[in-house]
Design a protein around this motif. Structure first.
Motif, PDB file in Angstrom:
ATOM      1  N   UNK A   1       0.803  -1.222   0.000  1.00 37.20           N
ATOM      2  CA  UNK A   1       0.000   0.000   0.000  1.00 37.20           C
ATOM      3  C   UNK A   1       0.838   1.276   0.000  1.00 37.20           C
ATOM      4  N   UNK A   2       2.113   1.151   0.293  1.00 34.27           N
ATOM      5  CA  UNK A   2       2.984   2.328   0.345  1.00 34.27           C
ATOM      6  C   UNK A   2       4.161   2.099  -0.599  1.00 34.27           C
ATOM      7  N   UNK A   3       4.432   3.075  -1.442  1.00 38.52           N
ATOM      8  CA  UNK A   3       5.564   2.987  -2.352  1.00 38.52           C
ATOM      9  C   UNK A   3       6.415   4.244  -2.251  1.00 38.52           C
ATOM     10  N   UNK A   4       7.636   4.102  -2.694  1.00 38.70           N
ATOM     11  CA  UNK A   4       8.576   5.218  -2.697  1.00 38.70           C
ATOM     12  C   UNK A   4       9.375   5.140  -3.988  1.00 38.70           C
ATOM     13  N   UNK A   5       9.516   6.267  -4.659  1.00 44.77           N
ATOM     14  CA  UNK A   5      10.245   6.297  -5.924  1.00 44.77           C
ATOM     15  C   UNK A   5      11.387   7.294  -5.863  1.00 44.77           C
ATOM     16  N   UNK A   6      12.444   6.998  -6.590  1.00 46.14           N
ATOM     17  CA  UNK A   6      13.514   7.970  -6.756  1.00 46.14           C
ATOM     18  C   UNK A   6      13.013   9.137  -7.610  1.00 46.14           C
ATOM     19  N   UNK A   7      13.556  10.301  -7.384  1.00 45.64           N
ATOM     20  CA  UNK A   7      13.127  11.488  -8.139  1.00 45.64           C
ATOM     21  C   UNK A   7      13.274  11.267  -9.644  1.00 45.64           C
ATOM     22  N   UNK A   8      14.302  10.544 -10.029  1.00 44.35           N
ATOM     23  CA  UNK A   8      14.612  10.376 -11.450  1.00 44.35           C
ATOM     24  C   UNK A   8      13.588   9.523 -12.194  1.00 44.35           C
ATOM     25  N   UNK A   9      12.793   8.754 -11.478  1.00 42.09           N
ATOM     26  CA  UNK A   9      11.833   7.858 -12.150  1.00 42.09           C
ATOM     27  C   UNK A   9      10.387   8.163 -11.787  1.00 42.09           C
ATOM     28  N   UNK A  10      10.181   9.104 -10.888  1.00 40.41           N
ATOM     29  CA  UNK A  10       8.822   9.387 -10.411  1.00 40.41           C
ATOM     30  C   UNK A  10       7.929   9.818 -11.564  1.00 40.41           C
ATOM     31  N   UNK A  11       6.739   9.209 -11.607  1.00 35.63           N
ATOM     32  CA  UNK A  11       5.794   9.519 -12.673  1.00 35.63           C
ATOM     33  C   UNK A  11       5.975   8.659 -13.911  1.00 35.63           C
ATOM     34  N   UNK A  12       7.079   7.918 -13.984  1.00 37.09           N
ATOM     35  CA  UNK A  12       7.346   7.059 -15.143  1.00 37.09           C
ATOM     36  C   UNK A  12       7.373   5.583 -14.764  1.00 37.09           C
ATOM     37  N   UNK A  13       7.890   5.268 -13.592  1.00 35.37           N
ATOM     38  CA  UNK A  13       8.017   3.880 -13.139  1.00 35.37           C
ATOM     39  C   UNK A  13       6.998   3.601 -12.040  1.00 35.37           C
ATOM     40  N   UNK A  14       6.474   2.377 -12.020  1.00 35.15           N
ATOM     41  CA  UNK A  14       5.531   1.954 -10.985  1.00 35.15           C
ATOM     42  C   UNK A  14       5.938   0.595 -10.448  1.00 35.15           C
ATOM     43  N   UNK A  15       6.088   0.519  -9.138  1.00 34.71           N
ATOM     44  CA  UNK A  15       6.427  -0.750  -8.497  1.00 34.71           C
ATOM     45  C   UNK A  15       5.148  -1.388  -7.959  1.00 34.71           C
ATOM     46  N   UNK A  16       5.092  -2.712  -8.046  1.00 34.85           N
ATOM     47  CA  UNK A  16       3.961  -3.450  -7.490  1.00 34.85           C
ATOM     48  C   UNK A  16       4.457  -4.815  -7.031  1.00 34.85           C
ATOM     49  N   UNK A  17       3.619  -5.526  -6.292  1.00 37.64           N
ATOM     50  CA  UNK A  17       4.029  -6.837  -5.793  1.00 37.64           C
ATOM     51  C   UNK A  17       2.840  -7.766  -5.716  1.00 37.64           C
ATOM     52  N   UNK A  18       3.141  -9.052  -5.718  1.00 39.25           N
ATOM     53  CA  UNK A  18       2.136 -10.100  -5.555  1.00 39.25           C
ATOM     54  C   UNK A  18       2.651 -11.012  -4.448  1.00 39.25           C
ATOM     55  N   UNK A  19       2.140 -10.835  -3.243  1.00 39.09           N
ATOM     56  CA  UNK A  19       2.647 -11.606  -2.101  1.00 39.09           C
ATOM     57  C   UNK A  19       2.348 -13.095  -2.225  1.00 39.09           C
ATOM     58  N   UNK A  20       1.291 -13.441  -2.877  1.00 40.38           N
ATOM     59  CA  UNK A  20       0.953 -14.859  -3.044  1.00 40.38           C
ATOM     60  C   UNK A  20       1.988 -15.582  -3.907  1.00 40.38           C
ATOM     61  N   UNK A  21       2.626 -14.826  -4.787  1.00 41.78           N
ATOM     62  CA  UNK A  21       3.610 -15.418  -5.703  1.00 41.78           C
ATOM     63  C   UNK A  21       5.047 -15.058  -5.339  1.00 41.78           C
ATOM     64  N   UNK A  22       5.243 -14.276  -4.289  1.00 35.37           N
ATOM     65  CA  UNK A  22       6.589 -13.804  -3.932  1.00 35.37           C
ATOM     66  C   UNK A  22       7.246 -13.075  -5.105  1.00 35.37           C
ATOM     67  N   UNK A  23       6.469 -12.205  -5.742  1.00 34.03           N
ATOM     68  CA  UNK A  23       6.959 -11.493  -6.920  1.00 34.03           C
ATOM     69  C   UNK A  23       6.893  -9.987  -6.681  1.00 34.03           C
ATOM     70  N   UNK A  24       7.830  -9.274  -7.287  1.00 35.54           N
ATOM     71  CA  UNK A  24       7.772  -7.822  -7.336  1.00 35.54           C
ATOM     72  C   UNK A  24       8.014  -7.397  -8.785  1.00 35.54           C
ATOM     73  N   UNK A  25       7.324  -6.346  -9.200  1.00 34.67           N
ATOM     74  CA  UNK A  25       7.368  -5.905 -10.583  1.00 34.67           C
ATOM     75  C   UNK A  25       7.758  -4.435 -10.662  1.00 34.67           C
ATOM     76  N   UNK A  26       8.301  -4.061 -11.815  1.00 34.89           N
ATOM     77  CA  UNK A  26       8.594  -2.656 -12.076  1.00 34.89           C
ATOM     78  C   UNK A  26       8.120  -2.334 -13.494  1.00 34.89           C
ATOM     79  N   UNK A  27       7.039  -1.579 -13.581  1.00 34.74           N
ATOM     80  CA  UNK A  27       6.556  -1.114 -14.875  1.00 34.74           C
ATOM     81  C   UNK A  27       7.278   0.178 -15.210  1.00 34.74           C
ATOM     82  N   UNK A  28       7.989   0.168 -16.326  1.00 31.19           N
ATOM     83  CA  UNK A  28       8.795   1.327 -16.721  1.00 31.19           C
ATOM     84  C   UNK A  28       8.237   1.900 -18.007  1.00 31.19           C
TER      85      UNK A  28
END
Length: 124
Positions: A56-83
């Motif tokens: 529910x809480x994310x943090x982005x570097x200034x250089x990627x804010x507004x362009x990259x999105x992080x998400x996760x799926x705890x059931x699958x032990x996965x994390x994603x980065x949409x760029x």
């Protein structure tokens, strides 16, 4: 021992998009923060984005804010980065990692090991 396998990198033109995936194994990660980091040639590894254990809480570097999105799926032990809107300066090896403290993800001090990463190349 934590094992991290990143995938999804490749060559893309400036303005294009990629979605990175990271599979984590070795323990249950639902109570851990997860994050993405990158290292460009000749530079130190830097923080890109992090997500807390609940997602529910994310943090982005200034250089990627507004362009990259992080998400996760705890059931699958996965994390994603949409760029999106990729730039040549985004070219780097991208790594994921997991840590017990969301607030410490930016400092990279809670990590025992790293995966091999996935290469992202953005052409101009």
């Amino acid at each position: 021992q934590v094992q991290l396998v990143e995938s999804g990198g490749g060559l893309v033109q400036a303005g294009g998009s990629l979605r990175l995936s990271c599979a984590a194994s070795g323990r249950t990660f639902s109570g851990y923060a997860m994050g993405w980091f990158r290292q460009a040639p000749g530079k130190e590894r830097e923080f890109v984005a992090a997500i807390n254990s609940s997602g529910k809480i994310t943090l982005d570097a200034d250089s990627v804010r507004g362009r990259f999105t992080i998400s996760r799926d705890n059931a699958k032990n996965m994390v994603y980065l949409q760029m999106n809107s990729l730039k040549p300066e985004d070219t780097a090896v991208y790594y994921c990692n997991v840590g017990p403290r969301f607030a410490s993800m930016t400092t990279q001090t809670d990590f025992d090991s790293w995966g091999q990463g996935t290469q992202v190349n953005v052409s101009s």
